[in-house]
Write a protein that holds these residues in place. Structure first.
Motif, mmCIF file in Angstrom:
data_model
loop_
_atom_site.group_PDB
_atom_site.id
_atom_site.type_symbol
_atom_site.label_atom_id
_atom_site.label_comp_id
_atom_site.label_asym_id
_atom_site.label_seq_id
_atom_site.Cartn_x
_atom_site.Cartn_y
_atom_site.Cartn_z
ATOM 1 N N VAL A 1 8.151 -5.905 -3.357
ATOM 2 C CA VAL A 1 8.050 -4.448 -3.453
ATOM 3 C C VAL A 1 9.432 -3.810 -3.450
ATOM 4 O O VAL A 1 9.711 -2.889 -4.230
ATOM 5 N N GLN A 2 10.332 -4.306 -2.615
ATOM 6 C CA GLN A 2 11.660 -3.703 -2.500
ATOM 7 C C GLN A 2 12.560 -4.022 -3.689
ATOM 8 O O GLN A 2 13.309 -3.159 -4.150
ATOM 9 N N HIS A 3 12.471 -5.250 -4.202
ATOM 10 C CA HIS A 3 13.425 -5.673 -5.223
ATOM 11 C C HIS A 3 12.839 -5.738 -6.636
ATOM 12 O O HIS A 3 13.599 -5.824 -7.608
ATOM 13 N N VAL A 4 11.529 -5.703 -6.755
ATOM 14 C CA VAL A 4 10.930 -5.733 -8.097
ATOM 15 C C VAL A 4 10.041 -4.497 -8.256
ATOM 16 O O VAL A 4 10.493 -3.467 -8.728
ATOM 17 N N SER A 5 8.780 -4.597 -7.893
ATOM 18 C CA SER A 5 7.843 -3.474 -7.970
ATOM 19 C C SER A 5 6.583 -3.854 -7.223
ATOM 20 O O SER A 5 6.358 -5.025 -6.910
ATOM 21 N N TRP A 6 5.724 -2.866 -6.932
ATOM 22 C CA TRP A 6 4.479 -3.201 -6.259
ATOM 23 C C TRP A 6 3.581 -4.040 -7.154
ATOM 24 O O TRP A 6 2.808 -4.866 -6.674
ATOM 25 N N GLU A 7 3.679 -3.837 -8.487
ATOM 26 C CA GLU A 7 2.856 -4.633 -9.408
ATOM 27 C C GLU A 7 3.151 -6.127 -9.294
ATOM 28 O O GLU A 7 2.273 -6.959 -9.504
ATOM 29 N N SER A 8 4.398 -6.457 -8.939
ATOM 30 C CA SER A 8 4.789 -7.865 -8.896
ATOM 31 C C SER A 8 4.061 -8.634 -7.807
ATOM 32 O O SER A 8 3.952 -9.860 -7.873
ATOM 33 N N ASN B 1 0.798 -1.230 0.000
ATOM 34 C CA ASN B 1 0.000 0.000 0.000
ATOM 35 C C ASN B 1 0.832 1.283 0.000
ATOM 36 O O ASN B 1 0.534 2.202 -0.774
ATOM 37 N N PRO B 2 1.861 1.406 0.870
ATOM 38 C CA PRO B 2 2.638 2.658 0.836
ATOM 39 C C PRO B 2 3.249 2.942 -0.531
ATOM 40 O O PRO B 2 3.234 4.090 -0.994
ATOM 41 N N GLU B 3 3.778 1.904 -1.197
ATOM 42 C CA GLU B 3 4.391 2.105 -2.513
ATOM 43 C C GLU B 3 3.338 2.397 -3.577
ATOM 44 O O GLU B 3 3.560 3.204 -4.480
ATOM 45 N N ILE B 4 2.173 1.747 -3.488
ATOM 46 C CA ILE B 4 1.075 2.048 -4.410
ATOM 47 C C ILE B 4 0.676 3.513 -4.271
ATOM 48 O O ILE B 4 0.461 4.222 -5.259
ATOM 49 N N GLY B 5 0.580 3.981 -3.018
ATOM 50 C CA GLY B 5 0.218 5.371 -2.780
ATOM 51 C C GLY B 5 1.218 6.341 -3.379
ATOM 52 O O GLY B 5 0.844 7.331 -4.020
ATOM 53 N N ARG B 6 2.507 6.070 -3.207
ATOM 54 C CA ARG B 6 3.533 6.968 -3.756
ATOM 55 C C ARG B 6 3.548 6.941 -5.275
ATOM 56 O O ARG B 6 3.662 7.985 -5.923
ATOM 57 N N ASP B 7 3.426 5.755 -5.860
ATOM 58 C CA ASP B 7 3.545 5.617 -7.311
ATOM 59 C C ASP B 7 2.337 6.194 -8.047
ATOM 60 O O ASP B 7 2.481 6.819 -9.108
ATOM 61 N N LEU B 8 1.144 5.979 -7.494
ATOM 62 C CA LEU B 8 -0.081 6.391 -8.191
ATOM 63 C C LEU B 8 -0.701 7.655 -7.602
ATOM 64 O O LEU B 8 -1.789 8.063 -8.021
ATOM 65 N N GLY B 9 -0.030 8.276 -6.636
ATOM 66 C CA GLY B 9 -0.558 9.496 -6.041
ATOM 67 C C GLY B 9 -1.868 9.271 -5.308
ATOM 68 O O GLY B 9 -2.762 10.123 -5.348
ATOM 69 N N ALA B 10 -1.988 8.149 -4.610
ATOM 70 C CA ALA B 10 -3.247 7.787 -3.952
ATOM 71 C C ALA B 10 -3.308 8.363 -2.551
ATOM 72 O O ALA B 10 -2.295 8.472 -1.859
ATOM 73 N N SER B 11 -4.518 8.729 -2.129
ATOM 74 C CA SER B 11 -4.739 9.228 -0.773
ATOM 75 C C SER B 11 -4.918 8.052 0.184
ATOM 76 O O SER B 11 -5.028 6.897 -0.234
ATOM 77 N N THR B 12 -4.968 8.374 1.479
ATOM 78 C CA THR B 12 -5.228 7.334 2.474
ATOM 79 C C THR B 12 -6.568 6.650 2.208
ATOM 80 O O THR B 12 -6.700 5.427 2.315
ATOM 81 N N SER B 13 -7.575 7.448 1.852
ATOM 82 C CA SER B 13 -8.891 6.880 1.530
ATOM 83 C C SER B 13 -8.815 5.945 0.334
ATOM 84 O O SER B 13 -9.431 4.873 0.324
ATOM 85 N N ASP B 14 -8.043 6.328 -0.693
ATOM 86 C CA ASP B 14 -7.876 5.466 -1.869
ATOM 87 C C ASP B 14 -7.265 4.128 -1.471
ATOM 88 O O ASP B 14 -7.700 3.067 -1.946
ATOM 89 N N LEU B 15 -6.235 4.178 -0.619
ATOM 90 C CA LEU B 15 -5.559 2.945 -0.221
ATOM 91 C C LEU B 15 -6.477 2.040 0.589
ATOM 92 O O LEU B 15 -6.406 0.813 0.474
#
Length: 528
Positions: free
Chosen positions: A176-183, A51-65
């Motif tokens: 998340v750390q070594h690949v991406s949140w999508e993985s 969730n934290p990385e999704i929020g940073r990458d996609l500009g999501a708010s706490t509510s979105d997450l």
């Protein structure tokens, strides 16, 4: 009832050219459903660390997450009993395979979405297919295992579910750390393909042969789905709208009314979606309540513990996942232990024991602060893992083991619905408690940490950020002020955590008392 007669009642003959032993082997069936169960369990908790990385990458708010988690849980909750009923009526193997295929494709689509709106939409679709998959895992096991081995099968089932849920933060942290949140979503593709191939080869077809002549309860489906959606939606939005707002109270009241109407309708219709007669068994009824409470605590606690480890303590996703490893290891031990204890002593012992262990975990979390040493972290993880695993095994046996074979899919759907509704409520209610406590104490904690009163009052606008464990430190600011803002913000967040775990712990104590007082020492199983 013997294994042979159980299979004769609930299974169709294997296709021509198939070895008889392969599709009538209950252990192969258990392995097959474990693939799908592992995939769903892993996905349910892996998102918490992404969730934290999704929020940073996609500009999501706490509510979105929150909606990334809750859209999945809402879709699951709305369709789980339907998924079990469809399996009972048209074939549990068929709908299990449909669920696995759809879940796999939706997982890949989430990674390709490219926007927070797309992630939320495909998470809901993923939840719907999970609702076709989950209840039929237990339905398939109920159909192929004889009664005297079903408790052992449920223990292994619960172990897979608990371990996959607990492994989510570890696997997710590495990816998340070594690949991406999508993985963390792409990883479902190879698991799903393996599940489809193995399951298609070994799973027997089973169904309630009398259901084909029954009229399908379309009104019951609509009332149940809309009632669950309205109820959980009201709870989810309570944090944003306010718990006393007209919108929150209206949605919860509408959901409760629709569910009451659903219950009334089920007593009037000839072929009910959820037969009310199932609830005549106290062990089944209390098992349903305890299942919901079990995942209320588990998913709610995991959600904010991952936030604490990453945003407050500054651990990387992998480091956070590794530190939660005791939870996974405890789950491995707890589920078969819970099944063995339940088989010998009944759920009157094991459900209260599991709830008590979770209460201990919650109350121990009251000792955490923003700088706690790891020696204070792992004991509640172990207590939580043991408690969740023991309750998972005992409550699953209490629900599905006390339902007739012909209603196995519906009972599995009931158990899974309670699990997912409890998880959705846990995430929403506990996060709301944290946010409310942060709102009430942030200004005072900032002032106590040395932030000037005008600046402290101005930072109250960042309360949503603080509720996610992030200190709203301005870039051009003196080092001493930055340190004070960080200390005050993290203390406000911990105030919220302490409020949430206190409430969760009290609920666990009440659950233990309910299970001990309400379940008979040797519950009578419903006839097969």
């Amino acid at each position: 009832m013997s294994s042979a007669s159980t299979l004769a009642e609930s299974s169709r003959p294997a296709p021509a050219g198939t070895r008889a032993g392969r599709r009538s082997n209950p252990w192969l069936t258990l392995i097959a459903v474990a693939f799908g169960l592992f995939m769903v369990g892993l996905d349910g908790s892996v998102v918490s660390i992404a969730n934290p990385e999704i929020g940073r990458d996609l500009g999501a708010s706490t509510s979105d997450l929150q909606w990334v988690t809750n859209s999945y849980l809402l879709a699951l909750a709305a369709a789980l009993i339907l998924g079990g009923k469809l399996g009972d009526r048209f074939g549990r193997r068929t709908f299990y395979l449909i669920g696995v295929a759809g879940f796999t494709l939706a997982s890949v689509a989430i990674g390709l979405a490219g926007s927070i709106e797309g992630v939320i939409a495909f998470r809901a679709l993923q939840g719907f297919f999970g609702a076709l998959l989950m209840p039929n895992t237990l339905g398939l096991l109920r159909a192929v295992f004889p009664p005297w081995k079903f408790g052992m099968a449920v223990g292994i089932w619960a172990m897979v579910s608990s371990v996959s849920t607990a492994l989510g933060p570890i696997v997710g942290g590495f990816l998340v750390q070594h690949v991406s949140w999508e993985s963390v979503f792409y990883v479902n593709a190879p698991i799903g393909v393996a599940a489809l191939a193995f399951s298609a080869a070994v799973l027997p077809q089973s169904r309630n042969e009398h259901a084909a002549q029954e009229k399908f309860d379309i009104l019951g489906v609509a009332l149940l789905a809309l009632g669950l959606l309205a109820l959980v939606f009201g709870v989810v939005k309570g944090e944003t709208w306010g718990w006393a707002s007209g919108g929150t109270l209206g949605a919860i009241a509408l959901g409760a009314l629709l569910l009451v109407l659903f219950g009334w309708w089920q007593t009037r219709v000839a072929s009910p979606l959820l037969p009310m007669r199932l609830f005549r068994n106290p062990a089944l009824t209390i098992g349903t309540v305890i299942t919901a409470l079990n995942f209320f605590v588990l998913l709610g606690v995991i959600f904010f513990v991952m936030i604490y480890l990453q945003n407050v303590r500054g651990f990387t996703p992998v480091e956070a996942g590794v530190r939660s490893l005791p939870l996974s290891l405890a789950s491995v031990v707890a589920s078969p232990l819970g099944a063995a204890l339940t088989e010998r002593f009944g759920p009157r012992l094991t459900m209260p024991l599991g709830m008590a262990l979770q209460a201990v975990a919650c109350f121990t979390l009251l000792s955490w602060d923003a700088h706690s040493a790891y020696v204070l972290m792992w004991p509640p993880f172990i207590a939580l893992g043991l408690g969740v695993g023991i309750v998972m095994a005992s409550s699953s046996d209490a629900i599905v083991g006390n339902a007739p074979v012909k209603d196995a899919g519906v009972a599995g759907g009931l158990q899974a619905t309670a699990l997912q509704v409890g998880g959705a409520l846990g995430t929403s209610v506990l996060v709301s408690l944290i946010a409310g406590r942060v709102d009430a104490t942030l200004t005072g904690e900032l002032a106590s940490a040395g932030v000037p009163a005008p600046a402290a009052a101005g930072l109250l606008e960042a309360k949503d950020t603080v509720a996610m464990g992030v200190a709203p430190v301005p870039t051009p600011a003196p080092a001493q002020l930055k340190q004070a803002i960080t200390e005050g913000s993290h203390q406000a967040f911990m105030n919220g955590v302490h409020c949430a775990v206190l409430v969760a712990g009290v609920l666990c104590v009440l659950g233990a008392v309910l299970a001990f007082a309400g379940v008979k020492r040797s519950p009578t199983k419903v006839p097969h």
